[in-house]
Design a protein around this motif. Structure first.
Motif, PDB file in Angstrom:
ATOM      1  N   LYS A 129       0.541  -1.199   0.442  1.00  0.00           N
ATOM      2  CA  LYS A 129      -0.167   0.205  -0.269  1.00  0.00           C
ATOM      3  C   LYS A 129       0.703   1.047  -0.221  1.00  0.00           C
ATOM      4  N   VAL A 130       0.181   2.514  -0.544  1.00  0.00           N
ATOM      5  CA  VAL A 130       1.146   3.719  -0.633  1.00  0.00           C
ATOM      6  C   VAL A 130       0.204   5.140   0.037  1.00  0.00           C
ATOM      7  N   PHE A 131       1.320   5.343   0.393  1.00  0.00           N
ATOM      8  CA  PHE A 131       1.002   7.002   1.356  1.00  0.00           C
ATOM      9  C   PHE A 131       1.658   7.705   0.843  1.00  0.00           C
ATOM     10  N   VAL A 132       0.988   8.685   0.649  1.00  0.00           N
ATOM     11  CA  VAL A 132       2.267  10.175   0.184  1.00  0.00           C
ATOM     12  C   VAL A 132       1.180  11.334   1.734  1.00  0.00           C
ATOM     13  N   ASP A 133       1.378  11.631   3.100  1.00  0.00           N
ATOM     14  CA  ASP A 133       0.850  12.478   3.469  1.00  0.00           C
ATOM     15  C   ASP A 133      -1.124  12.381   3.575  1.00  0.00           C
ATOM     16  N   THR A 134      -1.526  11.843   3.093  1.00  0.00           N
ATOM     17  CA  THR A 134      -2.886  12.213   2.824  1.00  0.00           C
ATOM     18  C   THR A 134      -3.736  11.457   3.425  1.00  0.00           C
ATOM     19  N   ALA A 135      -3.139  10.466   3.266  1.00  0.00           N
ATOM     20  CA  ALA A 135      -3.536   8.923   4.589  1.00  0.00           C
ATOM     21  C   ALA A 135      -3.048   9.195   6.280  1.00  0.00           C
ATOM     22  N   PRO A 136      -4.398   8.334   7.128  1.00  0.00           N
ATOM     23  CA  PRO A 136      -3.758   8.630   8.295  1.00  0.00           C
ATOM     24  C   PRO A 136      -2.612   7.577   8.607  1.00  0.00           C
ATOM     25  N   LEU A 137      -1.815   8.129   7.726  1.00  0.00           N
ATOM     26  CA  LEU A 137      -0.673   7.158   8.688  1.00  0.00           C
ATOM     27  C   LEU A 137       0.588   7.995   9.107  1.00  0.00           C
ATOM     28  N   MET A 138       1.383   7.757   9.727  1.00  0.00           N
ATOM     29  CA  MET A 138       2.108   8.962  10.431  1.00  0.00           C
ATOM     30  C   MET A 138       3.740   9.255   9.391  1.00  0.00           C
ATOM     31  N   GLU A 139       4.399   9.373   9.052  1.00  0.00           N
ATOM     32  CA  GLU A 139       5.624   9.214   8.084  1.00  0.00           C
ATOM     33  C   GLU A 139       6.821   9.581   8.689  1.00  0.00           C
ATOM     34  N   LYS A 140       6.985  10.673   9.694  1.00  0.00           N
ATOM     35  CA  LYS A 140       7.799  11.072  10.051  1.00  0.00           C
ATOM     36  C   LYS A 140       8.262  10.074  11.679  1.00  0.00           C
ATOM     37  N   PRO A 141       7.747   9.351  12.306  1.00  0.00           N
ATOM     38  CA  PRO A 141       8.044   8.749  12.810  1.00  0.00           C
ATOM     39  C   PRO A 141       8.637   6.912  12.541  1.00  0.00           C
ATOM     40  N   LEU A 142       7.791   6.403  11.470  1.00  0.00           N
ATOM     41  CA  LEU A 142       8.309   5.704  11.144  1.00  0.00           C
ATOM     42  C   LEU A 142       9.611   6.043   9.650  1.00  0.00           C
ATOM     43  N   ALA A 143       9.904   6.982   9.716  1.00  0.00           N
ATOM     44  CA  ALA A 143      11.660   7.550   9.030  1.00  0.00           C
ATOM     45  C   ALA A 143      12.361   7.552  10.039  1.00  0.00           C
ATOM     46  N   GLN A 144      11.715   8.175  11.463  1.00  0.00           N
ATOM     47  CA  GLN A 144      13.260   7.982  12.495  1.00  0.00           C
ATOM     48  C   GLN A 144      13.576   6.396  13.000  1.00  0.00           C
ATOM     49  N   ARG A 145      12.188   5.741  12.049  1.00  0.00           N
ATOM     50  CA  ARG A 145      12.716   4.139  12.785  1.00  0.00           C
ATOM     51  C   ARG A 145      13.633   3.673  11.498  1.00  0.00           C
ATOM     52  N   ALA A 146      12.713   3.858  10.328  1.00  0.00           N
ATOM     53  CA  ALA A 146      13.546   3.641   9.501  1.00  0.00           C
ATOM     54  C   ALA A 146      15.500   4.516   9.578  1.00  0.00           C
ATOM     55  N   GLY A 147      15.628   5.574  10.004  1.00  0.00           N
ATOM     56  CA  GLY A 147      17.055   5.826   9.923  1.00  0.00           C
ATOM     57  C   GLY A 147      17.074   6.885   9.135  1.00  0.00           C
ATOM     58  N   VAL A 148      16.359   7.491   8.650  1.00  0.00           N
ATOM     59  CA  VAL A 148      15.937   8.524   7.139  1.00  0.00           C
ATOM     60  C   VAL A 148      16.693  10.135   8.120  1.00  0.00           C
ATOM     61  N   GLY A 149      16.261   9.956   9.365  1.00  0.00           N
ATOM     62  CA  GLY A 149      16.478  11.447  10.174  1.00  0.00           C
ATOM     63  C   GLY A 149      16.073  11.146  11.626  1.00  0.00           C
ATOM     64  N   TRP A 150      15.611  12.154  12.528  1.00  0.00           N
ATOM     65  CA  TRP A 150      14.588  11.988  12.898  1.00  0.00           C
ATOM     66  C   TRP A 150      13.716  13.531  13.490  1.00  0.00           C
ATOM     67  N   GLN A 151      12.274  13.476  14.291  1.00  0.00           N
ATOM     68  CA  GLN A 151      11.546  15.195  14.717  1.00  0.00           C
ATOM     69  C   GLN A 151      12.716  15.623  15.286  1.00  0.00           C
ATOM     70  N   GLY A 152      12.906  16.875  14.989  1.00  0.00           N
ATOM     71  CA  GLY A 152      13.843  17.973  16.240  1.00  0.00           C
ATOM     72  C   GLY A 152      13.000  18.480  16.967  1.00  0.00           C
ATOM     73  N   LYS A 153      13.239  18.943  17.690  1.00  0.00           N
ATOM     74  CA  LYS A 153      12.411  20.219  18.279  1.00  0.00           C
ATOM     75  C   LYS A 153      11.039  20.505  17.978  1.00  0.00           C
ATOM     76  N   HIS A 154      12.090  21.177  16.725  1.00  0.00           N
ATOM     77  CA  HIS A 154      10.188  22.006  16.110  1.00  0.00           C
ATOM     78  C   HIS A 154       9.285  20.678  15.181  1.00  0.00           C
ATOM     79  N   THR A 155       9.485  18.994  15.667  1.00  0.00           N
ATOM     80  CA  THR A 155       8.659  18.536  15.405  1.00  0.00           C
ATOM     81  C   THR A 155       8.230  17.777  14.052  1.00  0.00           C
ATOM     82  N   ASN A 156       9.238  18.659  13.229  1.00  0.00           N
ATOM     83  CA  ASN A 156       9.759  18.313  11.545  1.00  0.00           C
ATOM     84  C   ASN A 156      10.787  17.301  11.743  1.00  0.00           C
ATOM     85  N   LEU A 157      10.687  16.244  10.590  1.00  0.00           N
ATOM     86  CA  LEU A 157      12.199  15.591  10.485  1.00  0.00           C
ATOM     87  C   LEU A 157      13.367  16.351  10.120  1.00  0.00           C
ATOM     88  N   LEU A 158      14.143  15.633  10.302  1.00  0.00           N
ATOM     89  CA  LEU A 158      15.431  16.419   9.739  1.00  0.00           C
ATOM     90  C   LEU A 158      16.954  15.369   9.790  1.00  0.00           C
TER      91      LEU A 158
END
Length: 373
Positions: A129-158
């Motif tokens: 299944k494919v997701f791009v922001d518009t579906a109820p999936l929390m991409e940023k925590p998944l991205a941190q879990r995958a090692g893409v980056g981390w959620q900074g103090k501003h809550t965005n991924l960096l």
């Protein structure tokens, strides 16, 4: 020994133009759902009612699709190649967030994700299944879990290699693929993103109150803004990049290679006077294929008028005055506020005396009388 399917997926992702491709478990427990529930429970989601109605589905990837085993997290760099914040100094021009100056990333990424997902399904023999922001999936925590980056103090991924400028897409797969190492937090003692926020939208590090966020107000919020936030928006008319652009990790960011996300000349410091004159057809033409188009002409012109009110430029008085007869109450009300900021007291009082009696909308009358909520 069978070839690792992750190598095939990484190669195909790179060929499709993605800058990052990493893997995480979609089924392991996490605390992100609890943090989201606290955010919504505190009312910090504002008018974004869809966050409340989809809360249970957002709590965990398997809440939405029980068969999900692996999250394949894709990233596309949209770095501008420069610091955009100095553009805010030109108060007679509008500031559009860097991510919205090119084509809508949802459409750009979705097609590529679908192509990649089809190839993964064939390779693994498992559903995707494919997701791009518009579906109820929390991409940023998944991205941190995958090692893409981390959620900074501003809550965005960096990211340590791309700073704050990364679009995300996710493919969930029923295949069990080996996860990559997660990323840890590397903000340290830095509070630059918290300190620069014009509206103090961060109650604490790693927490956001969307109701105070200029990105929320300019994009998600439909009505007249609370008066306290209007002067704080400055010339920002769609989104806000302050907490992203100030981050020291951007020193490692590079300009995007993707032509469709690069800024259109017309959307970099557009003149407020020109934007104020847009009717619906002209608005749609200017923002064709842009995410800006999704908020509609009336909400956008409201934002433009707040920026006009902050400009200090009396040359914009006529542009605001011309919108006092606009069909949309939210536009008329914003025009009143802009004029109250640009005109001298006597001139505004005279204008009010001639216009107030004929105004039937309560919200606009409140703007004239200074009794806004």
């Amino acid at each position: 020994m069978a070839a690792d399917p992750r190598n095939f997926i990484r190669d195909r992702a790179s060929a499709l133009g993605f800058d990052v491709c990493r893997f995480a478990s979609a089924s392991a427990p996490w605390s992100a759902g609890e943090r989201l529930a606290h955010f919504v429970g505190a009312g910090r989601h504002g008018d974004m009612g869809w966050m409340e109605t989809t809360l249970e589905r957002r709590a965990h990837p398997t809440s939405m699709w029980s068969e999900a085993k692996t999250a394949i997290v894709l990233g596309l760099n949209y770095g501008p190649g420069h610091d955009p914040l100095p553009e805010l100094a030109d108060r007679s021009a509008g500031y559009i967030s860097v991510y919205a100056r090119g084509d809508d990333y949802h459409e750009l990424i979705k097609g590529r994700l679908k192509t990649l997902a089809g190839q993964i399904a064939v390779r693994t023999g498992e559903d995707v299944k494919v997701f791009v922001d518009t579906a109820p999936l929390m991409e940023k925590p998944l991205a941190q879990r995958a090692g893409v980056g981390w959620q900074g103090k501003h809550t965005n991924l960096l990211s340590r290699t791309r700073g704050n400028w990364l679009f995300l897409g996710v493919i969930l797969s029923a295949a069990e693929l080996e996860p990559d190492e997660p990323e840890s937090e590397h903000c340290g003692a830095c509070t630059a993103c918290l300190d620069v926020c014009p509206t103090r939208a961060f109650p604490a590090p790693f927490q956001l109150d969307a109701r105070r966020c200029l990105s929320y107000l300019t994009i998600e919020f439909a009505g007249p803004w609370p008066v306290e936030f209007r002067p704080m928006t400055g010339s920002r008319i769609y989104g806000c990049d302050d907490c992203l652009a100030i981050c020291p990790w951007n020193k490692f960011a590079v300009a995007s290679h993707e032509t469709r996300v690069q800024a259109r000349e017309a959307l970099v410091s557009p003149r407020l006077a020109d934007l104020a004159g847009l009717d619906d057809a002209a608005f749609r033409a200017l923002f064709s294929k842009s995410p800006v188009k999704r908020i509609g002409r009336d909400r956008f012109i409201r934002n433009v008028l707040y920026a006009i009110g902050n400009s200090g430029d009396p040359g914009l008085i006529e542009a605001a005055r011309a919108l006092l007869d606009d069909p949309a109450p939210v536009v008329r009300g914003a025009a009143v506020w802009a004029l109250s900021r640009l005109m001298d007291e006597a001139g505004f009082a005279g204008l009010r005396a001639g216009r107030l009696a004929g105004e039937t909308d309560a919200s606009v009358r409140a703007e004239w009388t200074g009794n806004q909520g």
